[in-house]
Motif scaffolding. Structure first.
Motif, PDB file in Angstrom:
ATOM      1  N   LEU A   1       4.708   1.046  10.229  1.00 24.55           N
ATOM      2  CA  LEU A   1       3.776   0.104   9.622  1.00 24.55           C
ATOM      3  C   LEU A   1       4.136  -1.353   9.889  1.00 24.55           C
ATOM      4  O   LEU A   1       5.311  -1.737   9.902  1.00 24.55           O
TER       5      LEU A   1
ATOM      6  N   GLU B   1       2.486  -4.768   8.027  1.00 24.14           N
ATOM      7  CA  GLU B   1       1.505  -5.290   7.084  1.00 24.14           C
ATOM      8  C   GLU B   1       1.735  -6.778   6.870  1.00 24.14           C
ATOM      9  O   GLU B   1       2.871  -7.220   6.712  1.00 24.14           O
TER      10      GLU B   1
ATOM     11  N   TRP C   1      -3.143  -8.481   1.291  1.00 25.30           N
ATOM     12  CA  TRP C   1      -2.537  -7.597   2.280  1.00 25.30           C
ATOM     13  C   TRP C   1      -3.532  -7.236   3.382  1.00 25.30           C
ATOM     14  O   TRP C   1      -4.695  -6.949   3.112  1.00 25.30           O
ATOM     15  N   THR C   2      -3.041  -7.233   4.633  1.00 25.16           N
ATOM     16  CA  THR C   2      -3.834  -6.834   5.792  1.00 25.16           C
ATOM     17  C   THR C   2      -3.001  -5.920   6.678  1.00 25.16           C
ATOM     18  O   THR C   2      -1.856  -6.270   7.012  1.00 25.16           O
ATOM     19  N   ILE C   3      -3.534  -4.760   7.021  1.00 23.46           N
ATOM     20  CA  ILE C   3      -2.846  -3.857   7.939  1.00 23.46           C
ATOM     21  C   ILE C   3      -2.945  -4.418   9.354  1.00 23.46           C
ATOM     22  O   ILE C   3      -4.030  -4.761   9.830  1.00 23.46           O
TER      23      ILE C   3
ATOM     24  N   SER D   1       0.819  -1.217   0.000  1.00 22.75           N
ATOM     25  CA  SER D   1       0.000   0.000   0.000  1.00 22.75           C
ATOM     26  C   SER D   1       0.848   1.260   0.000  1.00 22.75           C
ATOM     27  O   SER D   1       0.406   2.316  -0.463  1.00 22.75           O
TER      28      SER D   1
END
Length: 267
Positions: free
Chosen positions: A158, A160, A174-176, A129
């Protein structure tokens, strides 16, 4: 053994290979990397150490990937990166590995590339991202956690999660996850057990501790650090229960080899 490969030194970019035996607490030299580079990372698949790209003494970002065989102390080349890259994050999952972000010589990028040693080929995957370099990555139970990074102005906290099994064009891989407590550019990452350890950073911020991430609870906890303020572009590797943080930069180039006991067996 732990292998320290290439990097920056007070006298310039090097291709040196130094091999550390934790049991004997001793170093020895290995065959130098044919192409001297800095701002690289490495990963292991099937007993071979893969070192893609890098930044040369001439100031060029390259696509060349060189592969070290520890059993024979020899180097070979494999398929070049699809684009020139340095300052990327790298992690292996199963029999493949992934290269995340980095610097291409003009800008920081968000690209993700998968390398398959059986096919000796690269595949572009779903990008991150946020474009950044000097992040670090570690794999826990088939998922990769890409942590921190720097884009020339911002030092990122971050975290991720990337799931290669979901990167099939129909799902979001993708997952935060929960961020670190402070931004870390130029950090190193190691995995011990089911925990991910973020060591160093401090491109702009003043660091007073390292951090440990638990994917099970999506939480971070502080752990001690032997070097405060800045400690970036170090090498970090783990054995079964210990983490080794080697070299890096903290106002000057370091030759430190710091050991952290991450796991204890209680009987």
């Amino acid at each position: 053994n732990i292998y320290a490969i290439a990097g920056d030194t007070p006298s310039g970019v090097t291709g040196a290979v130094e091999i550390y035996n934790p049991g004997a607490n001793a170093w020895k030299a290995g065959a130098p990397k044919p192409t001297s580079v800095s701002n690289v990372a490495a990963t292991v698949v099937d007993g071979l150490i893969y070192v893609p790209g890098g930044y040369t003494a001439a100031g060029e970002v390259i696509t060349t990937m060189e592969v070290y065989d520890p059993a024979n102390d020899t180097w070979d080349t494999r398929a070049s990166l699809p684009a020139p890259l340095c300052a990327y994050a790298i992690a292996a999952v199963g029999d493949k590995f992934f290269v995340f972000g980095g610097w291409d010589g003009d800008s920081y990028v968000a690209s993700v590339y998968e390398y398959d040693p059986q096919e000796d080929g690269w595949t572009a995957k779903t990008a991150m991202s946020t474009a950044r370099g000097f992040a670090a990555a570690g794999a826990v139970e088939g998922k990769v956690y890409v942590v921190g990074g720097y884009d020339g102005t911002t030092e990122f906290a971050l975290c991720e999660e990337y799931d290669p099994a979901k990167d099939d064009g129909t799902r979001v891989p993708w997952t935060i996850k929960a961020p670190m407590s402070v931004g870390r550019g130029g950090l190193g990452v190691a995995v011990v057990g089911k925990n991910l350890y973020a060591v160093g950073g401090g491109w702009q911020s003043y660091l007073v501790y390292n951090e440990r991430y638990s994917p099970d609870t999506n939480t971070w906890a502080n752990i001690e650090t032997p070097i405060t303020a800045e400690w970036r572009n170090l090498g970090v590797a783990a054995t079964t229960a210990k983490i080794y943080a080697i070299g890096g930069y903290s106002g000057d180039y370091l030759s430190d080899n710091q050991e952290y006991q991450a796991l204890f067996h209680l009987y």
